[in-house]
Scaffold this motif. Structure first.
Motif, PDB file in Angstrom:
ATOM      1  N   PHE A 103       0.793  -1.229   0.000  1.00 39.05           N
ATOM      2  CA  PHE A 103       0.000   0.000   0.000  1.00 39.05           C
ATOM      3  C   PHE A 103       0.828   1.285   0.000  1.00 39.05           C
ATOM      4  O   PHE A 103       0.695   2.127   0.900  1.00 39.05           O
ATOM      5  CB  PHE A 103      -0.992  -0.007   1.170  1.00 39.05           C
ATOM      6  CG  PHE A 103      -1.818  -1.271   1.216  1.00 39.05           C
ATOM      7  CD1 PHE A 103      -2.533  -1.672   0.096  1.00 39.05           C
ATOM      8  CD2 PHE A 103      -1.855  -2.066   2.349  1.00 39.05           C
ATOM      9  CE1 PHE A 103      -3.285  -2.846   0.125  1.00 39.05           C
ATOM     10  CE2 PHE A 103      -2.589  -3.236   2.379  1.00 39.05           C
ATOM     11  CZ  PHE A 103      -3.309  -3.625   1.266  1.00 39.05           C
ATOM     12  N   HIS A 161      -7.268  -3.971   4.063  1.00 39.98           N
ATOM     13  CA  HIS A 161      -7.083  -2.984   2.992  1.00 39.98           C
ATOM     14  C   HIS A 161      -6.704  -3.647   1.681  1.00 39.98           C
ATOM     15  O   HIS A 161      -6.092  -4.717   1.667  1.00 39.98           O
ATOM     16  CB  HIS A 161      -6.050  -1.938   3.437  1.00 39.98           C
ATOM     17  CG  HIS A 161      -6.617  -1.063   4.504  1.00 39.98           C
ATOM     18  ND1 HIS A 161      -6.434  -1.331   5.842  1.00 39.98           N
ATOM     19  CD2 HIS A 161      -7.418   0.018   4.433  1.00 39.98           C
ATOM     20  CE1 HIS A 161      -7.101  -0.430   6.556  1.00 39.98           C
ATOM     21  NE2 HIS A 161      -7.702   0.404   5.723  1.00 39.98           N
ATOM     22  N   TRP A 163      -6.911  -2.751  -3.002  1.00 40.89           N
ATOM     23  CA  TRP A 163      -7.178  -1.788  -4.064  1.00 40.89           C
ATOM     24  C   TRP A 163      -8.690  -1.588  -4.178  1.00 40.89           C
ATOM     25  O   TRP A 163      -9.457  -2.558  -4.198  1.00 40.89           O
ATOM     26  CB  TRP A 163      -6.602  -2.275  -5.398  1.00 40.89           C
ATOM     27  CG  TRP A 163      -5.177  -1.871  -5.589  1.00 40.89           C
ATOM     28  CD1 TRP A 163      -4.719  -0.930  -6.475  1.00 40.89           C
ATOM     29  CD2 TRP A 163      -4.026  -2.336  -4.880  1.00 40.89           C
ATOM     30  NE1 TRP A 163      -3.362  -0.789  -6.336  1.00 40.89           N
ATOM     31  CE2 TRP A 163      -2.913  -1.631  -5.373  1.00 40.89           C
ATOM     32  CE3 TRP A 163      -3.830  -3.269  -3.864  1.00 40.89           C
ATOM     33  CZ2 TRP A 163      -1.636  -1.828  -4.894  1.00 40.89           C
ATOM     34  CZ3 TRP A 163      -2.559  -3.467  -3.371  1.00 40.89           C
ATOM     35  CH2 TRP A 163      -1.479  -2.754  -3.880  1.00 40.89           C
ATOM     36  N   TYR A 265      -7.223   2.982  -2.384  1.00 38.81           N
ATOM     37  CA  TYR A 265      -7.423   1.829  -1.502  1.00 38.81           C
ATOM     38  C   TYR A 265      -8.742   1.940  -0.755  1.00 38.81           C
ATOM     39  O   TYR A 265      -9.205   3.044  -0.445  1.00 38.81           O
ATOM     40  CB  TYR A 265      -6.291   1.748  -0.463  1.00 38.81           C
ATOM     41  CG  TYR A 265      -4.907   1.691  -1.063  1.00 38.81           C
ATOM     42  CD1 TYR A 265      -4.565   0.687  -1.963  1.00 38.81           C
ATOM     43  CD2 TYR A 265      -3.945   2.634  -0.733  1.00 38.81           C
ATOM     44  CE1 TYR A 265      -3.292   0.639  -2.526  1.00 38.81           C
ATOM     45  CE2 TYR A 265      -2.668   2.588  -1.279  1.00 38.81           C
ATOM     46  CZ  TYR A 265      -2.346   1.589  -2.182  1.00 38.81           C
ATOM     47  OH  TYR A 265      -1.093   1.541  -2.728  1.00 38.81           O
TER      48      TYR A 265
END
Ligand SMILES: Cc1cc2nc3c(=O)[nH]c(=O)nc-3n(C[C@H](O)[C@H](O)[C@H](O)COP(=O)(O)O)c2cc1C
Length: 344
Positions: A103, A161, A163, A265
């Motif tokens: 991320f 988390h 995309w 995200y």
């Protein structure tokens, strides 16, 4: 560099500690400790990381400080400051064998970190692989460009988390595999599949899609060795119909006041009171107020439980060793079923 084993636990922040990672590596998988997201000098997360590494070393009974520690550490790179200066020296000293990055704020942010790892690797004969988690083909290409050794291909069924715009591993993994082949790197790059995998059926499917192994997050929460609170484990066990019981949204971070993530995200969590109230039209400010009030009163029911769409198939809390043994045994049965289906 050592090839990654078949089953890997995700470095889940708050849940993947030294005890869980050591249990996974001891059981024939590969364990990751979640290193955190604040690596600036004097961040308490650095001390916590050192503590968890010491715990893992002690559980695995590796007494010589020069011997490799067969586990990895995950760093959330959404706030990457301090990783090179403060985290890499800890990881080198601990002789971990894996570093997981995920991320980044921008596609190429991992470049300087991976270059620093490569230099340390060379200078110190350090056997360490760089894992980069990616949720799109483009992110996978960027990760290759900056020197990843292992791509963790994360599909949209994943817990936590991910995309905001992405496919599940059934579409994503083959396309990433094709891209890796097209750029001529399939011999050197390993692919791990992540997202919604909780049992042997998912493992065999991931291998069929072209993965070398799998990463499981949510499934490892419901293990004896995971330090997650019982309330989180029970919510995972009691959930049915994982795609309906969880939702992928940016709102979970809004409710728990961690809304610092780049727009690309979002995250998947169990639908709880906060999300239901938001969906029913209650304003964010009021949901946040109720969330904070419950937290201050020590009430757990408004805590955001990040979990993947595979939760509907998780029925039992088991030890890590039992989980891995069951998956290995049942994978062989699944392969037999496949052979029968294709008349092989
Ligand atoms: C509770 C929880 C916390 C997570 N924390 C992190 C994290 O700190 N860093 C990270 O890269 N991924 C994190 N993830 C995502 C995992 O890396 C992985 O993609 C995901 O667990 C795979 O899907 P699954 O949960 O369905 O197995 C987290 C996932 C969960 C469920």
């Amino acid at each position: 560099m050592s090839p990654p084993p078949l089953i890997v636990n995700a470095p889940m922040y708050g849940y993947a500690d030294g005890q869980l990672a050591a249990a996974v590596s001891a059981a024939g998988g590969y364990g990751f400790i979640a290193g955190g997201y604040n690596f600036t000098t004097n961040s308490p997360q650095l001390d916590k990381l050192q503590h968890e590494l010491d715990t893992a070393r002690s559980i695995l009974q590796i007494t010589s400080p020069d011997d490799p520690l067969p586990i990895g550490v995950g760093c959330l790179t959404v706030q990457a400051d301090g990783i090179i200066q403060n985290v890499l020296p800890i990881l080198l000293k601990a002789r971990v064998t894996g570093i997981w990055l995920s991320f980044p704020q921008h596609g190429t942010d991992h470049g300087p970190i991976i270059t620093a790892v490569q230099e340390l690797r060379q200078a110190n004969a350090w056997d360490v692989s760089v894992y980069v988690q990616v949720g799109t083909v483009n992110a996978a290409r960027e990760a290759l460009e900056v020197g990843a050794d292992v791509l963790v291909v994360q599909g949209s069924d994943a817990g936590g988390h991910q995309w905001a715009q992405g496919a599940s591993i059934i579409a994503l993994l083959p396309e990433v595999g094709d891209m890796v082949r097209e750029v001529g790197k399939s011999a050197e790059i390993r692919l791990l599949a992540a997202g919604g995998i909780v049992d042997a059926r998912g493992v065999v499917a991931a291998i069929a899609l072209g993965a070398d192994g799998v990463v499981m997050g949510t499934r490892f929460i419901a293990t004896v060795e995971c330090s997650a609170p019982d309330t989180a484990k029970q919510q995972i066990l009691s959930a049915v119909d994982g795609g309906s019981a969880t939702v992928k949204s940016r709102k979970h971070d809004v409710f728990q006041s961690t809304d610092f993530w780049p727009i690309r995200y979002d995250g998947r969590a169990i639908i709880g009171p906060c999300y239901k109230e938001y969906a029913g039209g209650i304003a964010d400010e009021e949901v946040i107020r109720r969330h904070n009030e419950a937290k201050e009163n020590g009430e757990a029911e408004r805590t955001i439980i990040w979990a993947g769409a595979g939760i509907g198939s998780i029925r039992k809390i088991v030890s890590v060793a039992e989980l891995l043994q069951t998956i290995y045994a049942e994978s062989k049965l699944a392969v037999t079923r496949l052979n029968d289906a294709f008349g092989i």
